[in-house]
Enzyme design. Structure first.
Site, PDB file in Angstrom:
ATOM      1  N   CYS A  85       0.860  -1.190   0.000  1.00 14.15           N
ATOM      2  CA  CYS A  85       0.000   0.000   0.000  1.00 14.15           C
ATOM      3  C   CYS A  85       0.895   1.238   0.000  1.00 14.15           C
ATOM      4  CB  CYS A  85      -0.913  -0.016   1.223  1.00 14.15           C
ATOM      5  SG  CYS A  85      -2.075   1.346   1.171  1.00 14.15           S
ATOM      6  N   CYS A 234      -3.688   7.021  -4.695  1.00 10.91           N
ATOM      7  CA  CYS A 234      -3.375   5.583  -4.591  1.00 10.91           C
ATOM      8  C   CYS A 234      -1.949   5.303  -5.089  1.00 10.91           C
ATOM      9  CB  CYS A 234      -4.386   4.745  -5.370  1.00 10.91           C
ATOM     10  SG  CYS A 234      -4.212   2.981  -5.039  1.00 10.91           S
TER      11      CYS A 234
HETATM   12  O1  PYC Z   1      -1.972   3.800  -1.825  1.00 11.84           O
HETATM   13  O2  PYC Z   1      -1.476   1.863  -2.709  1.00 11.84           O
HETATM   14  C1  PYC Z   1      -2.239   2.617  -2.125  1.00 11.84           C
HETATM   15  C2  PYC Z   1      -3.556   2.098  -1.687  1.00 11.84           C
HETATM   16  C3  PYC Z   1      -4.093   0.865  -1.930  1.00 11.84           C
HETATM   17  C4  PYC Z   1      -5.344   0.836  -1.320  1.00 11.84           C
HETATM   18  C5  PYC Z   1      -5.545   2.043  -0.718  1.00 11.84           C
HETATM   19  N1  PYC Z   1      -4.438   2.795  -0.946  1.00 11.84           N
END
Ligand code: PYC
Length: 316
Positions: A85, A234
């Site tokens: 993550c 993300c």
């Molecule tokens: O930042 O890789 C990320 C992530 C995955 C799910 C929520 N955040």
């Protein structure tokens, strides 16, 4: 259980620093499987209401196996452990600094899929060098109820992503309910049509990509495995996006790409060529600690393991 909460570009992370379950397996990848299989109550108790809320991602600190690492960690949502993550790694670095464990400079974090090099900078800024990311398949086309034909790429950024530019409406905050419904329909179609990632792996993250606001290169909207959306751009999703851009020749080594989220926050990112034909993305963003809490689970509390667990028990 003692936890420290933070947010990275709007997306929350809850780091469990004391009182999490003991995991018996050796490697972190085995520990991640063990956490998903045997500790659902812990996942729910720490992340779901009434102690948490849907957007939270957990980070269970574990001893590092490789001695150069500051810590090991298993990331998780109520849907199970995550391979990696990005936002939570940035949040974890800021949390370790808050705890007085690390200072400005380079620090290594061990995750279930490998060691991530991080750089703690001034002003709450953190860069993470993710694992090698790559596009697995280009232009995968299939029919989706309510959306028609959708085309997109399958890519690895530490988690498996389906990325598409076929957006049903503008990637704006007001459209979140519609965007969530659309990505859930795509997820359903992918499951029903048995579309998988490499070696039959499940695609568990879904990403719309569209134009960014001024000074941004692109904006995304990401559906996470537990059915919520990422408030940040993300980290693993941005890595997957960068891998696709590189594969299409639209981004060159060391060129900067600014990836915007649905709430307007952003990651600055670039890549170096990987050793196996993919890219090694570096993602930079900011995180801030938001609280230090002792979570209390009273044996008489019907919601000691979260409202979700309690409802499941009622159904059983
Ligand atoms: O930042 O890789 C990320 C992530 C995955 C799910 C929520 N955040």
């Amino acid at each position: 259980m003692r936890v420290i909460d933070s947010h990275t570009e709007g997306e929350p992370t809850r780091v469990v620093i004391e009182g999490g379950p003991d995991l018996n397996s050796h490697s972190l990848s085995e520990q991640a499987i063990e956490l998903s299989k045997n500790h659902q109550d812990f996942l729910n108790a720490t992340l779901t209401e009434p102690r948490g809320f849907e957007a939270m991602v957990g980070a269970l600190l574990r001893p590092a196996i490789d001695s150069k690492c500051e810590t090991g960690v298993v990331y998780y949502t109520p849907a199970g452990a995550l391979n990696m993550c990005g936002h939570a790694t940035i949040g974890l670095v800021i949390t370790l600094a808050h705890m007085g464990r690390i200072d400005i400079g380079t620090h290594y974090i061990e995750t279930p899929i490998g060691i991530v090099k991080t750089e703690l900078k001034k002003g709450n800024e953190v860069s993470i060098q993710n694992i090698e990311s790559y596009r697995y398949k280009k232009d995968v086309t299939f029919k989706v109820d309510g959306l028609g034909v959708v085309t997109g790429d399958i890519a690895w950024g530490g988690n498996w992503f389906f990325l598409t530019k076929d957006i049903p409406c503008a990637l704006n905050y007001e459209n979140i309910p519609q965007l969530l419904d659309a990505l859930k329909s795509i997820r359903r179609a992918i499951t029903e049509q048995h579309i998988t990632a490499k070696d039959g792996a499940e695609i568990d993250h879904f990403e719309f990509n569209g134009p960014g606001s001024e000074n941004m290169n692109g904006r995304n909207f990401v559906l996470c495995p537990n059915g919520t959306y990422d408030r940040s751009p993300c980290g693993t999703g941005t890595s997957a996006k960068v891998a696709c851009l590189a594969a299409d020749g639209q981004l060159k080594e060391n060129e900067v790409w600014i990836q915007e989220s649905i709430i307007g926050s952003c990651y600055q990112t670039s890549f170096q060529n990987g050793f196996n034909g993919g890219v090694i993305p570096t993602i930079t963003g900011k995180a801030f600690v938001t609280g230090e809490t002792t979570l209390i689970q009273n044996a008489q509390d019907p919601y000691a393991n979260g409202i979700v667990s309690s409802l499941k028990n009622l159904k059983n």
